[in-house]
Motif scaffolding. Structure first.
Motif, PDB file in Angstrom:
ATOM      1  N   ALA A 405     -28.949 -39.714  61.277  1.00  0.00           N
ATOM      2  CA  ALA A 405     -30.353 -40.109  61.057  1.00  0.00           C
ATOM      3  C   ALA A 405     -30.933 -39.402  59.841  1.00  0.00           C
ATOM      4  O   ALA A 405     -31.661 -40.008  59.038  1.00  0.00           O
ATOM      5  CB  ALA A 405     -31.176 -39.806  62.309  1.00  0.00           C
ATOM      6  N   GLN A 406     -30.608 -38.114  59.687  1.00  0.00           N
ATOM      7  CA  GLN A 406     -31.104 -37.369  58.531  1.00  0.00           C
ATOM      8  C   GLN A 406     -30.511 -37.913  57.237  1.00  0.00           C
ATOM      9  O   GLN A 406     -31.205 -38.024  56.225  1.00  0.00           O
ATOM     10  CB  GLN A 406     -30.768 -35.886  58.705  1.00  0.00           C
ATOM     11  CG  GLN A 406     -30.986 -35.020  57.483  1.00  0.00           C
ATOM     12  CD  GLN A 406     -32.445 -34.876  57.089  1.00  0.00           C
ATOM     13  OE1 GLN A 406     -33.312 -35.523  57.675  1.00  0.00           O
ATOM     14  NE2 GLN A 406     -32.712 -34.062  56.092  1.00  0.00           N
ATOM     15  N   GLU A 407     -29.243 -38.275  57.251  1.00  0.00           N
ATOM     16  CA  GLU A 407     -28.614 -38.809  56.045  1.00  0.00           C
ATOM     17  C   GLU A 407     -29.236 -40.138  55.646  1.00  0.00           C
ATOM     18  O   GLU A 407     -29.495 -40.398  54.460  1.00  0.00           O
ATOM     19  CB  GLU A 407     -27.113 -38.971  56.276  1.00  0.00           C
ATOM     20  CG  GLU A 407     -26.358 -39.407  55.025  1.00  0.00           C
ATOM     21  CD  GLU A 407     -24.866 -39.496  55.244  1.00  0.00           C
ATOM     22  OE1 GLU A 407     -24.148 -39.923  54.322  1.00  0.00           O
ATOM     23  OE2 GLU A 407     -24.399 -39.138  56.349  1.00  0.00           O
ATOM     24  N   ALA A 408     -29.507 -40.997  56.619  1.00  0.00           N
ATOM     25  CA  ALA A 408     -30.166 -42.266  56.309  1.00  0.00           C
ATOM     26  C   ALA A 408     -31.565 -42.025  55.772  1.00  0.00           C
ATOM     27  O   ALA A 408     -32.033 -42.713  54.850  1.00  0.00           O
ATOM     28  CB  ALA A 408     -30.212 -43.144  57.561  1.00  0.00           C
ATOM     29  N   ARG A 409     -32.242 -41.037  56.333  1.00  0.00           N
ATOM     30  CA  ARG A 409     -33.620 -40.736  55.907  1.00  0.00           C
ATOM     31  C   ARG A 409     -33.666 -40.290  54.454  1.00  0.00           C
ATOM     32  O   ARG A 409     -34.463 -40.803  53.650  1.00  0.00           O
ATOM     33  CB  ARG A 409     -34.182 -39.650  56.818  1.00  0.00           C
ATOM     34  CG  ARG A 409     -35.512 -39.075  56.386  1.00  0.00           C
ATOM     35  CD  ARG A 409     -35.996 -38.001  57.339  1.00  0.00           C
ATOM     36  NE  ARG A 409     -37.091 -37.259  56.756  1.00  0.00           N
ATOM     37  CZ  ARG A 409     -36.941 -36.172  55.983  1.00  0.00           C
ATOM     38  NH1 ARG A 409     -35.720 -35.713  55.732  1.00  0.00           N
ATOM     39  NH2 ARG A 409     -37.978 -35.564  55.474  1.00  0.00           N
ATOM     40  N   VAL A 410     -32.831 -39.302  54.077  1.00  0.00           N
ATOM     41  CA  VAL A 410     -32.889 -38.809  52.694  1.00  0.00           C
ATOM     42  C   VAL A 410     -32.358 -39.845  51.720  1.00  0.00           C
ATOM     43  O   VAL A 410     -32.758 -39.869  50.550  1.00  0.00           O
ATOM     44  CB  VAL A 410     -32.120 -37.478  52.568  1.00  0.00           C
ATOM     45  CG1 VAL A 410     -32.757 -36.400  53.429  1.00  0.00           C
ATOM     46  CG2 VAL A 410     -30.651 -37.640  52.923  1.00  0.00           C
ATOM     47  N   THR A 411     -31.457 -40.724  52.178  1.00  0.00           N
ATOM     48  CA  THR A 411     -30.974 -41.793  51.290  1.00  0.00           C
ATOM     49  C   THR A 411     -32.123 -42.695  50.874  1.00  0.00           C
ATOM     50  O   THR A 411     -32.221 -43.117  49.713  1.00  0.00           O
ATOM     51  CB  THR A 411     -29.885 -42.606  51.995  1.00  0.00           C
ATOM     52  OG1 THR A 411     -28.795 -41.752  52.341  1.00  0.00           O
ATOM     53  CG2 THR A 411     -29.380 -43.730  51.104  1.00  0.00           C
ATOM     54  N   ILE A 412     -33.015 -42.988  51.816  1.00  0.00           N
ATOM     55  CA  ILE A 412     -34.181 -43.826  51.500  1.00  0.00           C
ATOM     56  C   ILE A 412     -35.164 -43.064  50.627  1.00  0.00           C
ATOM     57  O   ILE A 412     -35.657 -43.578  49.611  1.00  0.00           O
ATOM     58  CB  ILE A 412     -34.858 -44.285  52.804  1.00  0.00           C
ATOM     59  CG1 ILE A 412     -33.922 -45.205  53.590  1.00  0.00           C
ATOM     60  CG2 ILE A 412     -36.179 -44.990  52.516  1.00  0.00           C
ATOM     61  CD1 ILE A 412     -34.431 -45.566  54.973  1.00  0.00           C
ATOM     62  N   GLN A 450     -30.683 -50.463  50.587  1.00  0.00           N
ATOM     63  CA  GLN A 450     -29.746 -51.372  51.240  1.00  0.00           C
ATOM     64  C   GLN A 450     -28.637 -50.601  51.947  1.00  0.00           C
ATOM     65  O   GLN A 450     -28.224 -50.940  53.063  1.00  0.00           O
ATOM     66  CB  GLN A 450     -29.148 -52.328  50.208  1.00  0.00           C
ATOM     67  CG  GLN A 450     -30.158 -53.263  49.570  1.00  0.00           C
ATOM     68  CD  GLN A 450     -29.512 -54.230  48.590  1.00  0.00           C
ATOM     69  OE1 GLN A 450     -28.290 -54.347  48.539  1.00  0.00           O
ATOM     70  NE2 GLN A 450     -30.334 -54.924  47.817  1.00  0.00           N
ATOM     71  N   LEU A 451     -28.164 -49.510  51.314  1.00  0.00           N
ATOM     72  CA  LEU A 451     -27.135 -48.675  51.936  1.00  0.00           C
ATOM     73  C   LEU A 451     -27.661 -48.039  53.217  1.00  0.00           C
ATOM     74  O   LEU A 451     -26.965 -47.979  54.235  1.00  0.00           O
ATOM     75  CB  LEU A 451     -26.681 -47.596  50.945  1.00  0.00           C
ATOM     76  CG  LEU A 451     -25.698 -46.552  51.483  1.00  0.00           C
ATOM     77  CD1 LEU A 451     -24.404 -47.221  51.939  1.00  0.00           C
ATOM     78  CD2 LEU A 451     -25.420 -45.482  50.423  1.00  0.00           C
ATOM     79  N   ALA A 452     -28.916 -47.549  53.183  1.00  0.00           N
ATOM     80  CA  ALA A 452     -29.498 -46.936  54.376  1.00  0.00           C
ATOM     81  C   ALA A 452     -29.613 -47.955  55.502  1.00  0.00           C
ATOM     82  O   ALA A 452     -29.408 -47.612  56.677  1.00  0.00           O
ATOM     83  CB  ALA A 452     -30.864 -46.344  54.042  1.00  0.00           C
ATOM     84  N   ALA A 453     -29.962 -49.190  55.172  1.00  0.00           N
ATOM     85  CA  ALA A 453     -30.048 -50.230  56.200  1.00  0.00           C
ATOM     86  C   ALA A 453     -28.684 -50.471  56.837  1.00  0.00           C
ATOM     87  O   ALA A 453     -28.573 -50.641  58.065  1.00  0.00           O
ATOM     88  CB  ALA A 453     -30.599 -51.514  55.591  1.00  0.00           C
ATOM     89  N   GLU A 454     -27.636 -50.472  56.028  1.00  0.00           N
ATOM     90  CA  GLU A 454     -26.297 -50.644  56.580  1.00  0.00           C
ATOM     91  C   GLU A 454     -25.920 -49.460  57.473  1.00  0.00           C
ATOM     92  O   GLU A 454     -25.284 -49.626  58.523  1.00  0.00           O
ATOM     93  CB  GLU A 454     -25.290 -50.793  55.444  1.00  0.00           C
ATOM     94  CG  GLU A 454     -25.452 -52.084  54.642  1.00  0.00           C
ATOM     95  CD  GLU A 454     -24.436 -52.185  53.510  1.00  0.00           C
ATOM     96  OE1 GLU A 454     -23.601 -51.256  53.399  1.00  0.00           O
ATOM     97  OE2 GLU A 454     -24.483 -53.173  52.760  1.00  0.00           O
ATOM     98  N   MET A 455     -26.333 -48.245  57.069  1.00  0.00           N
ATOM     99  CA  MET A 455     -26.040 -47.059  57.876  1.00  0.00           C
ATOM    100  C   MET A 455     -26.736 -47.157  59.237  1.00  0.00           C
ATOM    101  O   MET A 455     -26.127 -46.880  60.285  1.00  0.00           O
ATOM    102  CB  MET A 455     -26.492 -45.799  57.143  1.00  0.00           C
ATOM    103  CG  MET A 455     -25.721 -45.523  55.858  1.00  0.00           C
ATOM    104  SD  MET A 455     -26.500 -44.258  54.825  1.00  0.00           S
ATOM    105  CE  MET A 455     -26.431 -42.854  55.922  1.00  0.00           C
TER     106      MET A 455
END
Length: 870
Positions: A405-412, A450-455
């Motif tokens: 969740a943290q990785e998706a958050r910082v990616t955005i 888009q990458l975060a959405a896939e994650m």
């Protein structure tokens, strides 16, 4: 007269004669005007016009102008400039040959003999003309000015000028520049002017009077001028530029104008002439400074800590930690983030403080960044420190779902690029059409979103197999839906709080929510104390913090029980939160009560320190099953729960009870001191005021208050005796609590001597009260108070020593997960003495009461300032 040019120097002499004749003609024509001007200007230089009122001086000046104009017109009409013939005649009058005129003559008969004779005569005339000089015209001047007034008048005018000295310029200005407005009511124009410095300077308004000349004010100040006049005046502001501003009418019938002072200028109020003027000098506002005293470091709790120093001439309004990437993204090379840094007080002029910031939630956490301190003053000026490069600390997540969740958050959040523009599809507005481009907004998103959405989509695949807590799953699905439906970067960034909460939930469970609420309540209360918020606001925020603290401890308790800690060990004897656990030797409820007292009495610095200590203790709170000697239902390993530390805990309890009793006695002694002083002033203390005061005639009876205690001489003496009896009852307990002498004077010998001195002072005070000796009673009461305070300090030192010995015997951990003998007994968390807090509250109540009863305006202002400080 071609021959005249052949005579050397004759024509200049003729011209000089013409000038002398012209001067004589001017004197004849304008001598009345000259005499009038000398008399008028001489009178003005001698101060004649100053002795008159403005209107009278203006009237006389206008009459003088009119009379001068008449005399000038009369002289102009009578003046005749002398012609060439008159000038030549004046020159020829000096010789009987009249050579200049004769040179123009010709012989009547042009014979040879006549021509020869005429040639000889011409030579003689030329010689006579060359000998002519400009006439002095003395007889003409004597006839015109027999008394030599042409010399006396300039001398008199020069003497008047010397007499006027430095006032000559102003007096001549008054004489030559009449104040026409004075004749139109200028004397009745009332002008009020003041300068309001900018709010951030904290300077009081500067009021301008008629006698004010040079005024210095901070740059950016507002000049306000109000005028009572028949029509609108004009403000002329002369500096680098000349600005004319007309006054505007106000609802109360006056006229007002405002101007901003940015540089040195002269302000002039004009209404048919200058009515008032001031020289305004602008003091520049310096740029604030900021620097790192100690560069940022990372604490054990992953917080960023640094010591800073700021300064400004009027106070620093805001301090920010400006963070930029050491290796910026090419798509946003100038991207920066500003994090507010708390200041110690509202707009301090100088401050040196240690700041601790939790930056683990920052979008660049874990990356190398460049940090600068930027101080901003009230005028908006900014000063920056030297940059410092370090790695921003990040939150350590161990649970896989939390890390994801943290990785998706910082990616955005780290994506700096914007969304592509979706082209308009006019065909999609039909009823049966589907706007595919508008429905698939994610296609227009930048690559990292888009990458975060896939994650997130991958994380939420088959939840029944991977999720034990469906709240985490629902949070991730909610974040995915927001990312997929976002139409711009701001909407995509709105998932930040959701994903952060999900990560904490996955890592820590439900206690994380309570911790966030506690931290938010703490920040709000700290900000209110720092900014000097209203009493009601601080009281409301204090209650919110207490509730958040209780909720957090309850959540930690529930978490501990869920992890297998038995309920009877997690909460001793089933006590309620308000009075149960002992945190480092202080009841939690007592610490909150002390914090509340500090906020109510205005001790902001101490309140913020205690608030920080309480918050740190709570954040480290841990409930765990102890294996030491603590009995069933007790705090594992906590002192006072039996086992090996039982004997030491009993002694500690006795010392603590004794110290509490001494604090009560000290408070009662101080109250008695105050009542004695009040009675001596004739105020009567809490009861009805004695008609004769405390120290009246012998035998006068004291007053009796509502509680039945005497407040006169006899009543106060009885109260003093009662305090002495209570102290005597404490003698045995004190000796038992302190035990044997340890070599530092803390044993029975030292305390007995101190007790004896206190009892002696109290006895002497009671006797002095009965005799009506005010001064002696006050001295002995003050001595008893001082000795009681020393005795309390002695007992407190013994208590600290006992606690230190107890800490050395403890090997278990306290509810905060630390060694009981270590940080749990950190004396940096000092709860103020209850007597001191009560006394501060009593003083505050007394100030409020007197403020409500005060009738004198000065007294009310003074009391209001005191209350503002609280």
């Amino acid at each position: 007269m071609a021959e005249l040019s052949d005579i050397p120097g004759l024509e200049p002499r003729i011209a000089a004669t013409g000038r002398r004749l012209t001067a004589l003609a001017l004197a004849k024509a304008f001598w009345p005007l000259a005499i009038f001007l000398v008399v008028y200007l001489g009178s003005a230089l001698l101060g004649g016009l100053e002795r008159l009122g403005s209107s009278s001086a203006a009237a006389i000046t206008l009459l003088a102008f009119a009379l001068g104009a008449v005399l000038a017109m009369r002289g102009w009409r009578s003046f005749e400039r002398p012609g060439k013939a008159a000038t030549v005649a004046a020159m020829d009058a000096q010789s009987d040959l009249r050579p200049i005129t004769s040179l123009s003559d010709r012989p009547a008969r042009p014979t040879a003999d006549a021509q020869t004779l005429w040639s000889v005569h011409g030579d003689r005339l030329r010689q006579a003309a060359a000998a002519l000089r400009p006439p002095a015209l003395l007889s003409e001047w004597t006839a015109l000015d027999p008394y030599r007034a042409r010399y006396a008048l300039p001398a008199l005018l020069l003497a008047a000028l010397v007499f006027a000295g430095g006032d000559a310029r102003e007096r001549l200005g008054t004489a030559l520049s009449p104040d026409i407005g004075a004749l139109l009511g200028g004397e009745r124009v009332r002008i009020e002017a003041w300068i309001s410095p900018p709010a951030h300077t904290g300077r009081a308004p500067i009021f301008l009077s008629r006698d004010t000349t040079d005024v210095r004010a901070p740059a950016g100040s507002t000049l306000t001028i109000r005028a009572q006049s028949r029509s609108a005046p004009t403000l002329v502001l002369s500096g680098d530029d000349r600005l004319r501003t007309r006054f505007q009418a106000t609802p109360d019938g006056a006229f007002e104008v405002k101007a901003t002072i940015e540089a040195d200028a002269t302000a002039s109020v004009r209404w048919w002439g200058e009515r008032q003027a001031w020289r305004l000098l602008a003091s520049p506002d310096s740029v604030p400074t900021a620097r790192f005293v100690e560069t940022p470091t990372v604490t054990t709790q992953d917080k960023t800590e640094f010591e800073y120093e700021v300064s400004d001439d009027y106070g620093v309004d805001r301090l920010d930690l400006v963070i930029t990437l050491a290796n910026p993204n090419p798509a946003a090379p100038d991207a920066e983030e500003r994090t507010p840094v708390p200041l110690p007080g509202a707009a301090p002029k100088t401050a040196s403080e240690t700041a601790t910031l939790d930056l683990t939630r920052h979008r660049w956490a874990g990356l190398e960044v460049v940090a600068q301190l930027v101080a901003t003053d009230g005028a908006g000026q900014q000063g920056a420190s030297e940059p410092y490069t370090f790695t921003l600390p990040e939150k350590l997540f161990l649970q896989p779902l939390a890390k994801a969740a943290q990785e998706a958050r910082v990616t955005i959040l780290r994506e700096p690029r914007t969304y592509d523009t979706v082209p308009e599809n006019l065909d999609a507005v039909r009823d049966d059409a589907i706007n595919v481009a508008a429905a698939n907004r994610l296609d227009a998103a930048p690559p990292d979103i888009q990458l975060a959405a896939e994650m997130l989509s991958a994380l939420t695949f088959r939840p029944s197999d991977y999720f034990e807590d469906y709240a985490v799953y629902l949070g991730l699905r909610t974040a995915l839906g927001l990312v997929q439906s976002a139409g711009d970067k701001a909407e995509a960034d709105s998932v930040d709080p959701i994903l952060w909460a999900v990560a904490l939930k996955a890592e820590y469970g439900s206690a994380a929510d309570a911790l966030r609420a506690l931290q938010a309540a703490r920040r709000a209360l700290e900000q209110a104390l720092r900014d000097g918020a209203s009493e009601d606001e601080i009281r409301r925020l204090m209650q919110a913090f207490k509730e958040a603290a209780e909720n957090y401890v309850a959540a930690k308790l529930a978490e501990a029980m869920a992890n297998g800690v038995p309920s009877q060990q997690a909460m001793p004897d089933g006590e309620a939160m308000g009075g149960g656990p002992s945190f480092g030797g202080q009841d939690f409820a007592d610490m909150l009560e002390a914090l509340e007292d500090l906020t109510e009495t205005g001790a902001s610095d101490q309140a913020r320190q205690l608030l920080s200590d309480i918050s740190n203790l709570l954040e480290n709170l841990q409930f765990q099953q102890g294996g030491g000697s603590g009995g069933e239902g007790g705090w594992p390993g906590m002192p006072g729960q039996g086992g090996e530390g039982g004997e030491g805990s009993q002694a500690e309890q006795e010392l603590s009870d004794t110290l509490q009793r001494l604090s009560d006695l000290l408070r009662e002694q101080r109250e008695l001191n105050d009542d004695t002083l009040a009675e001596g002033r004739g105020e009567g203390g809490p009861g009805e005021q004695s008609p004769n005061g405390l120290f009246g005639p012998p035998g006068a009876q004291g007053n009796t208050g509502e509680d039945g205690q005497g407040n006169g001489a006899s009543g106060l003496a009885d109260r003093q005796d009662e305090l002495g009896d209570q102290l005597s009852d404490l003698d045995g307990r004190l000796g038992q609590a302190l035990g044997e002498d340890d070599g530092d004077g803390l044993g029975p010998g030292g305390e007995e001597e101190l007790l004896g001195a206190i009892e002696d002072a109290q006895r002497r005070a009671a006797e002095a009260l009965r005799r009506g000796d005010q001064r002696l009673a006050e001295r002995n009461q003050e001595r008893a108070t001082r000795l009681l305070r020393d005795l309390s300090g002695t007992v407190a030192e013994a208590l600290d020593a006992e606690r230190g010995g107890e800490e050395a015997r403890q090997v278990e951990t306290d509810p905060f997960g630390r060694a009981v003998g270590g940080a749990a007994r950190d004396r940096s968390v000092r709860v103020p003495d209850e007597a001191d807090r009560q006394r501060a509250k009593d003083i505050l109540e007394e100030l409020r009461s007197r403020f409500g009863d005060a009738e004198d305006e000065d007294e009310r202002d003074y009391l209001e300032r005191l209350l503002d400080r609280f």
